[in-house]
Design an enzyme around this catalytic site. Structure first.
Site, PDB file in Angstrom:
ATOM      1  N   LYS A 158      22.877  -5.323 -31.981  1.00 32.15           N
ATOM      2  CA  LYS A 158      21.539  -5.106 -31.389  1.00 32.15           C
ATOM      3  C   LYS A 158      21.045  -6.374 -30.692  1.00 32.15           C
ATOM      4  CE  LYS A 158      19.725  -4.148 -35.387  1.00 32.15           C
ATOM      5  NZ  LYS A 158      20.931  -4.374 -36.194  1.00 32.15           N
TER       6      LYS A 158
ATOM      7  N   ARG B  27      12.183  -0.431 -39.119  1.00 30.93           N
ATOM      8  CA  ARG B  27      13.258  -0.315 -40.115  1.00 30.93           C
ATOM      9  C   ARG B  27      12.955   0.594 -41.286  1.00 30.93           C
ATOM     10  NH1 ARG B  27      16.935  -5.604 -40.098  1.00 30.93           N
ATOM     11  NH2 ARG B  27      16.014  -6.504 -38.257  1.00 30.93           N
TER      12      ARG B  27
ATOM     13  N   ARG C  53      29.862 -14.467 -38.035  1.00 30.99           N
ATOM     14  CA  ARG C  53      28.777 -14.802 -37.103  1.00 30.99           C
ATOM     15  C   ARG C  53      28.206 -16.197 -37.344  1.00 30.99           C
ATOM     16  NH1 ARG C  53      23.715 -10.742 -36.601  1.00 30.99           N
ATOM     17  NH2 ARG C  53      23.429 -11.195 -38.820  1.00 30.99           N
TER      18      ARG C  53
ATOM     19  N   ARG D  88      23.881 -17.913 -41.141  1.00 28.70           N
ATOM     20  CA  ARG D  88      22.671 -17.394 -41.792  1.00 28.70           C
ATOM     21  C   ARG D  88      22.950 -17.151 -43.273  1.00 28.70           C
ATOM     22  NH1 ARG D  88      20.631 -12.499 -37.922  1.00 28.70           N
ATOM     23  NH2 ARG D  88      20.065 -11.694 -39.977  1.00 28.70           N
TER      24      ARG D  88
ATOM     25  N   ARG E  53      22.150  -5.764 -47.444  1.00 25.90           N
ATOM     26  CA  ARG E  53      21.583  -5.318 -46.160  1.00 25.90           C
ATOM     27  C   ARG E  53      22.151  -3.973 -45.719  1.00 25.90           C
ATOM     28  NH1 ARG E  53      23.131 -10.044 -42.773  1.00 25.90           N
ATOM     29  NH2 ARG E  53      21.916  -9.226 -41.043  1.00 25.90           N
TER      30      ARG E  53
HETATM   31  P1  ADP Z   1      22.836  -7.292 -34.951  1.00 22.57           P
HETATM   32  O1  ADP Z   1      21.731  -7.914 -34.135  1.00 22.57           O
HETATM   33  O2  ADP Z   1      22.906  -5.796 -34.797  1.00 22.57           O
HETATM   34  O3  ADP Z   1      22.818  -7.720 -36.391  1.00 22.57           O
HETATM   35  P2  ADP Z   1      24.557  -9.119 -33.451  1.00 22.57           P
HETATM   36  O4  ADP Z   1      24.221  -8.868 -32.031  1.00 22.57           O
HETATM   37  O5  ADP Z   1      24.039 -10.360 -34.085  1.00 22.57           O
HETATM   38  O6  ADP Z   1      24.205  -7.816 -34.355  1.00 22.57           O
HETATM   39  O7  ADP Z   1      26.151  -9.090 -33.562  1.00 22.57           O
HETATM   40  C1  ADP Z   1      26.770  -9.377 -34.820  1.00 22.57           C
HETATM   41  C2  ADP Z   1      28.018 -10.230 -34.566  1.00 22.57           C
HETATM   42  O8  ADP Z   1      28.995  -9.448 -33.915  1.00 22.57           O
HETATM   43  C3  ADP Z   1      27.762 -11.443 -33.691  1.00 22.57           C
HETATM   44  O9  ADP Z   1      28.536 -12.517 -34.168  1.00 22.57           O
HETATM   45  C4  ADP Z   1      28.234 -10.989 -32.306  1.00 22.57           C
HETATM   46  O10 ADP Z   1      28.745 -12.081 -31.546  1.00 22.57           O
HETATM   47  C5  ADP Z   1      29.347 -10.007 -32.666  1.00 22.57           C
HETATM   48  N1  ADP Z   1      29.454  -8.868 -31.753  1.00 22.57           N
HETATM   49  C6  ADP Z   1      28.445  -8.206 -31.118  1.00 22.57           C
HETATM   50  N2  ADP Z   1      28.943  -7.192 -30.384  1.00 22.57           N
HETATM   51  C7  ADP Z   1      30.286  -7.203 -30.570  1.00 22.57           C
HETATM   52  C8  ADP Z   1      31.362  -6.381 -30.075  1.00 22.57           C
HETATM   53  N3  ADP Z   1      31.155  -5.357 -29.240  1.00 22.57           N
HETATM   54  N4  ADP Z   1      32.621  -6.684 -30.477  1.00 22.57           N
HETATM   55  C9  ADP Z   1      32.847  -7.724 -31.322  1.00 22.57           C
HETATM   56  N5  ADP Z   1      31.900  -8.526 -31.818  1.00 22.57           N
HETATM   57  C10 ADP Z   1      30.616  -8.274 -31.447  1.00 22.57           C
HETATM   58  P1  AMP Z   2      17.829  -9.320 -38.405  1.00 21.41           P
HETATM   59  O1  AMP Z   2      17.761 -10.635 -37.687  1.00 21.41           O
HETATM   60  O2  AMP Z   2      17.416  -8.176 -37.551  1.00 21.41           O
HETATM   61  O3  AMP Z   2      19.168  -9.118 -39.052  1.00 21.41           O
HETATM   62  O4  AMP Z   2      16.738  -9.411 -39.571  1.00 21.41           O
HETATM   63  C1  AMP Z   2      16.861 -10.386 -40.577  1.00 21.41           C
HETATM   64  C2  AMP Z   2      15.938 -10.062 -41.729  1.00 21.41           C
HETATM   65  O5  AMP Z   2      14.555 -10.156 -41.297  1.00 21.41           O
HETATM   66  C3  AMP Z   2      16.051  -8.684 -42.347  1.00 21.41           C
HETATM   67  O6  AMP Z   2      17.141  -8.573 -43.265  1.00 21.41           O
HETATM   68  C4  AMP Z   2      14.693  -8.557 -43.035  1.00 21.41           C
HETATM   69  O7  AMP Z   2      14.631  -9.344 -44.203  1.00 21.41           O
HETATM   70  C5  AMP Z   2      13.766  -9.208 -42.006  1.00 21.41           C
HETATM   71  N1  AMP Z   2      13.252  -8.210 -41.041  1.00 21.41           N
HETATM   72  C6  AMP Z   2      13.418  -8.218 -39.692  1.00 21.41           C
HETATM   73  N2  AMP Z   2      12.793  -7.170 -39.137  1.00 21.41           N
HETATM   74  C7  AMP Z   2      12.221  -6.470 -40.145  1.00 21.41           C
HETATM   75  C8  AMP Z   2      11.450  -5.276 -40.216  1.00 21.41           C
HETATM   76  N3  AMP Z   2      11.106  -4.577 -39.131  1.00 21.41           N
HETATM   77  N4  AMP Z   2      11.047  -4.859 -41.440  1.00 21.41           N
HETATM   78  C9  AMP Z   2      11.329  -5.543 -42.543  1.00 21.41           C
HETATM   79  N5  AMP Z   2      12.066  -6.670 -42.555  1.00 21.41           N
HETATM   80  C10 AMP Z   2      12.510  -7.132 -41.376  1.00 21.41           C
END
Ligand code: ADP
Ligand code: AMP
Length: 223
Positions: A22, A97, A136, A166, A177
């Site tokens: 995302k 969420r 990541r 992270r 998660r």
């Molecule tokens: P989210 O925001 O849904 O948690 P991220 O955008 O942070 O996901 O992506 C999670 C990890 O996967 C990151 O390290 C990113 O670089 C990697 N990633 C994202 N899209 C792809 C893909 N299509 N193929 C492989 N790795 C990906």
């Molecule tokens: P993310 O960066 O999207 O993976 O979010 C990291 C963390 O932030 C999540 O695991 C939650 O602890 C918190 N968080 C982010 N957005 C929300 C939301 N809309 N509702 C509740 N917790 C959130």
């Protein structure tokens, strides 16, 4: 290069499990359509880093991989939606969420005389999600996620940030998660469908450019 999004689409909600891409795709879509990406996770991480009251409130939940309480989220949503940046629209990453958040957000958007125009659901299998999250690294300034870059190295965007792992990308928090996603966020998909908002599903597996193209196609209704 900016692409004109179908004119009626202004607020796009991104759904999907942690690791689905995302953040990565949200950034690309935001650039493509010339609107900001707003991610509550980024807002919280910045607040934690700066030690603000919001950060202190959110930290314990985030590190465990749990959700921050709904009551905290609605205020952030309002601030984000009413910011000047978001006047033309926004790509909302991880902002909705839980079902109460979807309800609250929907009321708030209506109060502001706006509407959610599209909900994109990024889909990937759990094995792939765990693999991505385990590898990541994230910039501690701009929050951009990376794969294949070591922690401690500078952010490739040269913004003075350092790539970090992270705390919630450690195995225990990843498990929590994914469970939280299944139990609390997946019902949001049915909630939108029951409220007349079709879910546009995007296969999130494959090269980044392919996933972006799929997302653009479903947004433009050409998929
Ligand atoms: P989210 O925001 O849904 O948690 P991220 O955008 O942070 O996901 O992506 C999670 C990890 O996967 C990151 O390290 C990113 O670089 C990697 N990633 C994202 N899209 C792809 C893909 N299509 N193929 C492989 N790795 C990906
Ligand atoms: P993310 O960066 O999207 O993976 O979010 C990291 C963390 O932030 C999540 O695991 C939650 O602890 C918190 N968080 C982010 N957005 C929300 C939301 N809309 N509702 C509740 N917790 C959130």
């Amino acid at each position: 290069m900016q692409t004109r999004l179908v004119s009626r689409i202004v607020i796009v909600v991104l759904l999907g499990p942690p690791g689905a891409g995302k953040g990565t795709q949200g950034e690309r879509l935001a650039q493509r359509f010339g609107i900001p990406k707003i991610a509550t996770g980024d807002v919280f991480r910045t607040a934690v880093k700066e030690g603000t009251p919001l950060g202190l409130q959110a930290k314990q939940y985030m590190e465990r991989g749990e959700l921050v309480p709904d009551s905290v989220i609605l205020g952030i949503m309002r601030e984000a939606l009413t910011s000047e940046d978001a006047a033309k629209g926004a790509i909302l990453d991880g902002v909705v969420r839980t079902v109460p958040q979807a309800e609250g957000f929907s009321t708030m958007v209506a109060d502001l005389c706006r509407k959610v125009d599209a909900v994109l659901l990024f889909e990937a299998d759990e094995e792939e999600l765990v693999r991505r999250l385990s590898e990541r690294t994230t910039c501690d300034v701009c929050q951009t996620p990376y794969t294949g870059r070591d922690p401690g190295t500078p952010c490739p965007k040269h913004d003075g940030g350092t790539l970090v792992r992270r705390k919630d990308d450690e195995p225990d928090a990843i498990r929590t998660r994914l469970k939280v996603y299944r139990e609390q966020t997946e019902p949001v998909v049915s909630w939108y469908e029951q409220h007349g908002m079709p879910i546009r599903r995007v296969d999130a597996i494959g090269p980044l450019d392919d996933v972006t193209q799929r997302a653009i196609s479903v947004l433009n209704g050409t998929h």
